[in-house]
Design a protein around this motif. Structure first.
Motif, short mmCIF file in Angstrom:
data_model
loop_
_atom_site.label_atom_id
_atom_site.label_comp_id
_atom_site.label_asym_id
_atom_site.label_seq_id
_atom_site.Cartn_x
_atom_site.Cartn_y
_atom_site.Cartn_z
N LEU A 245 26.20 29.23 58.41
CA LEU A 245 26.62 28.33 57.53
C LEU A 245 27.15 27.85 57.29
CD1 LEU A 245 28.15 32.66 55.98
CD2 LEU A 245 26.30 31.52 54.88
N ASN A 246 26.19 26.45 55.47
CA ASN A 246 27.74 25.95 55.18
C ASN A 246 28.61 25.92 54.49
OD1 ASN A 246 25.65 23.50 55.59
ND2 ASN A 246 24.80 23.75 53.94
N GLU A 247 29.48 25.28 54.26
CA GLU A 247 31.65 26.05 53.63
C GLU A 247 30.91 25.85 52.73
OE1 GLU A 247 33.29 24.91 56.22
OE2 GLU A 247 34.98 25.55 55.19
N GLY A 248 31.84 26.60 52.30
CA GLY A 248 31.44 27.66 50.97
C GLY A 248 30.49 28.57 50.77
N GLY A 249 29.38 28.79 51.74
CA GLY A 249 28.27 29.66 51.36
C GLY A 249 28.79 30.76 51.82
N TRP A 250 27.98 31.94 51.15
CA TRP A 250 28.14 33.18 51.41
C TRP A 250 27.57 34.42 52.26
CZ3 TRP A 250 26.78 35.73 45.97
CH2 TRP A 250 28.50 35.26 45.44
N LEU A 251 28.41 34.45 53.18
CA LEU A 251 27.61 35.99 53.63
C LEU A 251 27.57 37.66 52.63
CD1 LEU A 251 25.87 37.65 56.80
CD2 LEU A 251 28.43 37.64 57.58
N VAL A 252 26.32 37.87 52.70
CA VAL A 252 26.30 39.58 51.70
C VAL A 252 25.85 40.23 52.87
CG1 VAL A 252 25.15 40.51 50.13
CG2 VAL A 252 25.57 38.18 50.44
N VAL A 253 26.39 41.39 53.44
CA VAL A 253 25.63 42.34 53.62
C VAL A 253 25.80 43.90 53.85
CG1 VAL A 253 27.00 41.51 56.24
CG2 VAL A 253 28.54 42.98 54.37
N GLY A 254 25.06 45.07 53.88
CA GLY A 254 25.23 45.79 52.84
C GLY A 254 26.44 47.04 52.73
N ALA A 255 26.05 47.69 51.35
CA ALA A 255 27.42 47.73 50.96
C ALA A 255 28.40 48.86 52.25
CB ALA A 255 28.03 49.53 49.95
N ALA A 256 28.13 49.42 53.00
CA ALA A 256 28.42 50.18 53.87
C ALA A 256 29.60 49.06 54.66
CB ALA A 256 26.97 51.39 54.85
N GLU A 257 28.49 47.68 55.16
CA GLU A 257 28.54 47.25 55.65
C GLU A 257 29.99 46.51 56.12
OE1 GLU A 257 24.43 46.85 57.88
OE2 GLU A 257 24.99 45.50 55.96
N THR A 258 30.42 46.02 54.72
CA THR A 258 31.54 45.32 53.95
C THR A 258 32.36 45.21 55.13
OG1 THR A 258 32.18 46.52 51.70
CG2 THR A 258 30.60 44.57 52.15
N GLY A 259 32.89 47.04 54.93
CA GLY A 259 34.81 47.52 55.66
C GLY A 259 34.33 46.23 57.32
N HIS A 260 33.12 46.00 58.03
CA HIS A 260 33.85 45.91 58.73
C HIS A 260 33.10 44.29 59.23
CE1 HIS A 260 33.01 50.33 59.64
NE2 HIS A 260 32.43 50.29 59.06
N ILE A 261 33.64 43.84 58.18
CA ILE A 261 33.45 42.24 58.73
C ILE A 261 34.69 41.52 58.88
CG2 ILE A 261 32.42 39.93 57.97
CD1 ILE A 261 29.88 42.08 58.35
N GLU A 262 34.75 40.71 59.89
CA GLU A 262 36.26 40.42 59.47
C GLU A 262 36.00 38.94 60.87
OE1 GLU A 262 39.11 43.16 61.60
OE2 GLU A 262 39.20 44.73 59.56
N ARG A 352 32.99 52.01 53.71
CA ARG A 352 33.29 51.11 53.89
C ARG A 352 34.15 51.20 55.50
NH1 ARG A 352 32.93 49.16 49.27
NH2 ARG A 352 35.00 49.67 48.28
N GLY A 353 34.53 52.35 55.83
CA GLY A 353 35.63 52.53 56.86
C GLY A 353 34.95 52.95 57.50
N ASP A 354 34.27 54.12 57.82
CA ASP A 354 33.43 54.28 58.63
C ASP A 354 31.63 54.59 57.90
OD1 ASP A 354 32.65 57.14 60.16
OD2 ASP A 354 33.70 58.40 59.34
N ARG A 355 31.24 53.61 58.30
CA ARG A 355 29.79 54.13 57.92
C ARG A 355 29.10 54.69 58.82
NH1 ARG A 355 26.89 50.29 62.35
NH2 ARG A 355 28.77 50.54 63.63
N ILE A 356 29.59 55.77 59.99
CA ILE A 356 28.33 56.67 60.75
C ILE A 356 28.40 58.13 60.15
CG2 ILE A 356 27.28 55.27 62.80
CD1 ILE A 356 29.04 56.34 64.27
N ASN A 357 30.06 57.99 58.73
CA ASN A 357 30.21 59.56 58.52
C ASN A 357 28.81 60.41 57.49
OD1 ASN A 357 31.12 61.39 56.78
ND2 ASN A 357 33.15 60.22 57.17
#
Ligand code: SAM
Length: 467
Positions: A245-262, A352-357
């Motif tokens: 990404l360029n500075e300020g660019g966005w990464l958009v993941v699926g709703a069930a994945e957001t909790g796993h992006i660190e 978001r905390g447990d995507r394979i539930n």
């Protein structure tokens, strides 16, 4: 079902798949992997699953073998304007801020649908951009990539069945597609040319790279892809995407994945229920949230042409709440009290905390169905079934939903599979998530529903003649 090879061979394959493709096949999903292997062996012309497995596990197996396996292992669930809030945020938050920067830049804005499947997501992006004055390839670059060559072939073809339009507004078909036969629709030529499709393995190291267009990207959609990855590969791929990404660019993941992006350097920014990840420091938000809590957004309202407004002032984005993860019982309690919006929000937080539930995906589907959102409900049911292919209640509801929508052949297929599964169980066994229904009782009911053609049980005599 008896395995065609010993568990250790499957463990070996599971490790190989995780290493090469990023996909997660723990012991609980052995059956799915085994089925995929059998089908891939058939496609690749190998006599038996065991012979195919042996060939795969040899040092440096040929790419064709892996391609056959990839085709069976990857999940092709996608449709136009999936999660409309994402496209609303692009239009109302991303573009107003970025269009100012592009005015001073030589390069075109660059968008990437990473894990594009059969192209619906990339074409949605192309259409959404065109409607607000950023037609590609003239004013924007859109790259779309996937691992599965079969999906890419479909994407390049740009011909879709009605199922890809579930939940999409009428203007989409009328304005951007033409009928090619009684049922299928072809995407408009300029929209097809707006997207450059290429093969790319997100578990590999081929990005960021200038020669394939994955460097200096302004916005990446990588939705519903990383949820199938091992936790380690998910983390590594997310970090690589951030590097693209360029500075300020966005990464958009699926709703069930957001909790796993660190990822250090990626900051979450929230727009209503939607979280996106922004490269760089503190985020600003130009407008009120685009999607009020748990509201289903009408795609027609989102991409209708609208004047571009520049932000008048900036507000700091509040940090993500750090509440303890909700329990499945809390979700159930709210759902059975009729508090659907709250139940859905809680369920999303849990996922978001447990995507394979699996149960959470299932409950989410039942709530969405009660809200009349059968498209998302079916997606949630498929997710549950991907994680647990023998989940009878999920399969049954999928069949009933298809039947209610008039898709008789699909309904019949799901109901027959359900019948086969329950017929193989002890008739006294209580089926999970069915309010105490036994396998025997379910088999009787299903046999009546699909009685027009015989269905054979794995264990016993044909049951469909019960009627
Ligand atoms: C469920 S689809 C998501 C499609 C679309 N992004 C959406 O949200 O509607 C997942 C896609 O990820 C792709 N995929 C899985 N593993 C991948 C990998 N290692 N590299 C690239 N794509 C991959 C699959 O082939 C499939 O097309």
């Amino acid at each position: 079902m008896r395995s065609a090879a010993s568990p250790s061979r499957f463990e070996e394959l599971s490790l190989l798949i995780a290493g090469r493709l990023g996909l997660h096949f723990p012991a609980a999903r052995l059956r799915t992997m085994e089925n995929a292997l059998g089908e891939a062996a058939r496609i690749a012309g190998h006599g038996t699953t065991t012979a195919f497995l042996d060939a795969l596990l040899r040092p440096s197996p040929p790419d064709e073998l892996f391609d056959a396996l990839v085709r069976e292992l990857t999940v092709g669930e996608t449709y136009f304007f999936r999660e409309p809030a994402v496209f609303a945020a692009i239009r109302e938050q991303f573009l107003p801020e970025w269009s100012r920067r592009w005015a001073h830049r030589m390069a075109l804005p660059r968008f990437w649908s990473a894990g594009c499947c059969s192209g619906e997501e990339a074409f949605t992006l192309a259409i959404a951009l065109e409607r607000v004055g950023f037609p590609a390839p003239e004013r924007a670059e859109i790259l779309a990539s996937d691992l599965n060559p079969h999906f890419l072939r479909l994407a390049r073809e740009g011909i879709y069945r009605p199922w890809s339009f579930r939940g999409a507004p009428d203007w989409l078909r009328a304005g951007y597609f033409r009928a090619v036969d009684g049922e299928r629709l072809e995407v408009r030529g300029d929209i097809r040319r707006a997207v450059r499709f290429q093969r790319l393995n997100l578990a590999g190291s081929g990005f960021p790279a200038t020669d394939n267009g994955t460097a200096h990207v302004d916005l990446i959609l990588c939705r519903n892809v990383l949820m199938y990855f091992t936790p380690e590969r998910l983390a590594r791929t997310a970090a690589r995407l951030a590097d693209c990404l360029n500075e300020g660019g966005w990464l958009v993941v699926g709703a069930a994945e957001t909790g796993h992006i660190e990822v250090p350097g990626l900051a979450p920014a929230r727009f209503g229920d939607l979280t996106v990840f922004v490269k760089g420091g503190a985020r600003t938000r130009s407008k009120p949230p685009v999607a009020p809590s748990a509201r289903v957004v009408d795609p027609a309202a989102i991409v209708a042409p609208a004047p571009m407004t520049l932000p008048s002032r900036t507000l700091p984005v509040p940090p993500l709440p750090e509440n303890p993860p909700p329990s499945i019982d809390e979700v159930r309690r709210l759902a059975s009290a009729g508090e659907r919006v709250a139940a859905l929000a809680l369920c999303d937080r849990l996922l978001r905390g447990d995507r394979i539930n699996t149960i959470a995906h299932f409950l989410r589907a039942t709530i969405l169905l009660e809200q009349g959102n059968s498209a998302e409900a079916e997606a949630a049911l498929r997710r549950a079934l991907y994680l647990e292919p023998d989940f009878v209640a999920a399969l049954l509801i999928l069949g009933q939903t298809a039947r209610a929508a008039g898709r008789a052949a699909v309904a019949d297929r799901h109901l027959r599979t359900t019948l086969r599964l329950v017929s193989a169980l002890d008739p006294q066994a209580v089926l999970p998530e069915t309010d105490g229904m036994t396998a025997g009782r379910m088999a009787e009911t299903l046999a009546l529903l699909v009685a027009d053609r015989p269905v054979h049980s794995r264990r016993s005599a044909p049951v469909a003649t019960a009627a």
